[in-house]
Motif scaffolding. Sequence first.
Motif, short mmCIF file in Angstrom:
data_model
loop_
_atom_site.label_atom_id
_atom_site.label_comp_id
_atom_site.label_asym_id
_atom_site.label_seq_id
_atom_site.Cartn_x
_atom_site.Cartn_y
_atom_site.Cartn_z
N VAL A 224 0.82 -1.21 0.00
CA VAL A 224 0.00 0.00 0.00
C VAL A 224 0.86 1.26 0.00
CG1 VAL A 224 -0.21 0.23 2.52
CG2 VAL A 224 -2.08 0.99 1.03
N ASP A 225 2.11 1.15 0.48
CA ASP A 225 2.98 2.32 0.55
C ASP A 225 3.47 2.79 -0.81
OD1 ASP A 225 2.77 2.46 3.27
OD2 ASP A 225 4.55 1.26 3.67
N ASN A 226 3.58 1.88 -1.77
CA ASN A 226 4.07 2.32 -3.08
C ASN A 226 2.97 2.40 -4.14
OD1 ASN A 226 4.41 -0.67 -2.96
ND2 ASN A 226 5.10 -0.44 -5.06
N LEU A 227 1.71 2.31 -3.70
CA LEU A 227 0.60 2.67 -4.57
C LEU A 227 0.38 4.17 -4.44
CD1 LEU A 227 -2.09 -0.13 -4.03
CD2 LEU A 227 -0.87 0.39 -6.14
N LEU A 228 0.24 4.86 -5.55
CA LEU A 228 0.09 6.31 -5.52
C LEU A 228 -1.37 6.73 -5.38
CD1 LEU A 228 2.59 7.21 -8.38
CD2 LEU A 228 2.98 7.38 -5.92
N PRO A 229 -1.65 7.81 -4.66
CA PRO A 229 -3.03 8.29 -4.50
C PRO A 229 -3.65 8.71 -5.83
CG PRO A 229 -1.56 9.29 -2.88
CD PRO A 229 -0.69 8.60 -3.89
N ASP A 230 -4.97 8.81 -5.81
CA ASP A 230 -5.74 9.32 -6.95
C ASP A 230 -5.49 8.55 -8.24
OD1 ASP A 230 -7.01 11.32 -5.45
OD2 ASP A 230 -5.28 12.64 -5.67
N LYS A 231 -5.31 7.23 -8.10
CA LYS A 231 -5.20 6.35 -9.28
C LYS A 231 -4.04 6.74 -10.19
CE LYS A 231 -9.37 7.64 -9.86
NZ LYS A 231 -10.71 7.97 -10.38
N MET A 232 -2.94 7.19 -9.58
CA MET A 232 -1.79 7.65 -10.36
C MET A 232 -0.74 6.56 -10.56
SD MET A 232 -2.52 10.66 -11.31
CE MET A 232 -0.95 11.25 -11.91
N GLY A 233 -1.08 5.31 -10.28
CA GLY A 233 -0.14 4.23 -10.55
C GLY A 233 0.62 3.80 -9.32
N LYS A 234 1.86 3.39 -9.52
CA LYS A 234 2.69 2.93 -8.40
C LYS A 234 4.13 3.36 -8.63
CE LYS A 234 4.27 -1.60 -10.08
NZ LYS A 234 5.70 -1.30 -9.96
N THR A 235 4.91 3.27 -7.55
CA THR A 235 6.34 3.54 -7.63
C THR A 235 7.09 2.25 -7.28
OG1 THR A 235 6.42 4.22 -5.31
CG2 THR A 235 6.04 5.94 -6.96
N THR A 236 8.39 2.28 -7.44
CA THR A 236 9.22 1.15 -7.03
C THR A 236 9.13 0.99 -5.52
OG1 THR A 236 10.75 1.54 -8.86
CG2 THR A 236 11.57 0.23 -7.01
N SER A 237 8.99 -0.22 -5.06
CA SER A 237 8.83 -0.47 -3.63
C SER A 237 10.17 -0.37 -2.90
CB SER A 237 8.23 -1.86 -3.40
OG SER A 237 8.10 -2.13 -2.02
N ASN A 238 10.16 0.27 -1.73
CA ASN A 238 11.35 0.35 -0.89
C ASN A 238 11.50 -0.88 0.00
OD1 ASN A 238 12.17 2.92 -1.78
ND2 ASN A 238 10.67 3.89 -0.45
N TYR A 239 10.45 -1.71 0.04
CA TYR A 239 10.47 -2.90 0.89
C TYR A 239 9.98 -4.09 0.08
CZ TYR A 239 8.65 -6.41 4.09
OH TYR A 239 8.35 -7.59 4.72
N VAL A 240 10.70 -5.18 0.14
CA VAL A 240 10.29 -6.42 -0.52
C VAL A 240 10.46 -7.56 0.48
CG1 VAL A 240 10.69 -8.02 -2.42
CG2 VAL A 240 11.03 -5.56 -2.77
N PRO A 241 9.40 -8.30 0.81
CA PRO A 241 9.54 -9.42 1.75
C PRO A 241 10.48 -10.49 1.20
CG PRO A 241 7.39 -9.46 0.67
CD PRO A 241 8.02 -8.16 0.30
#
Length: 280
Positions: A224-241
Amino acid sequence: MSKLEKLIHDLCPYGVDYCTLGYLEDNNYIKLGRGNVISKQEIDSYPGQYPVYSSSAKGDGSIGKYDKFMFDDERITWSIDGGGKFFYRNNHRYSVTNVSGWLKVFSNELNCKYLYYALSNEWSKKYYNYIIKAHPSVIRDEYLIPIPPIEVQREIVRILDNFTELTAELTAELTARRKQYEYYRDLLLNFGEEVEWRTLGEIARYTKSRIEAREVNSETYVGVDNLLPDKMGKTTSNYVPLEGRLIKYDIGDILIGNIRPYLKKIWLATNAGGTNGDVL
């Protein structure tokens, strides 16, 4: 070599000094203060043309217009009770309430707008709340500001002003395009009773597929942290399990942030990958 790089090379061969606001005030470079008590009732009783700036961190921090003014010069103000955010005030008539601070530059060796940019940059790294307030006595020692020669300060201001102006233009264009999109979306999708209507549960389902954590990376893991608000897509995740099983998504799936849904974190997947329970 850019103009700024040349100035730094020529004028700052050994680096620059860093000073606290307290040091600058003690040596008469600046003066810090608080505004006066001005209630909303008083503003309503004496309406006028001069803005009153208070602790609000929204917009330009104005809470109304008054028929009196305290200042008619260039200053920096900040919200003591509203998170410490800084504002640059150019030469105009205005007032500042007691829950807002003000800073006046007196030295020719210090550019007021440069100081505003430097303070705003440092403020973005800090956290204030309604218990720890940004009183003048507090921020005197909170901020350590680089003070290059005035020529360097002016060039930095010129560059940042240009970026600010460009950002404002892009924001205005983006806002207009969003309004245009929303208009045509509502127009094209308003079928009334002419078509069959179904619930989302009748036409879609939550995926039951799973994927191993080792199969995803920063580009294919979506939290949820790397999903962008207002349906603007996503960014690269800073955390990967690194271990465990994740919810698998495929190209064409719709991912929706399940935390603070009013942020409208919705993404139509353009690749396959994995997510967690915070994303539907």
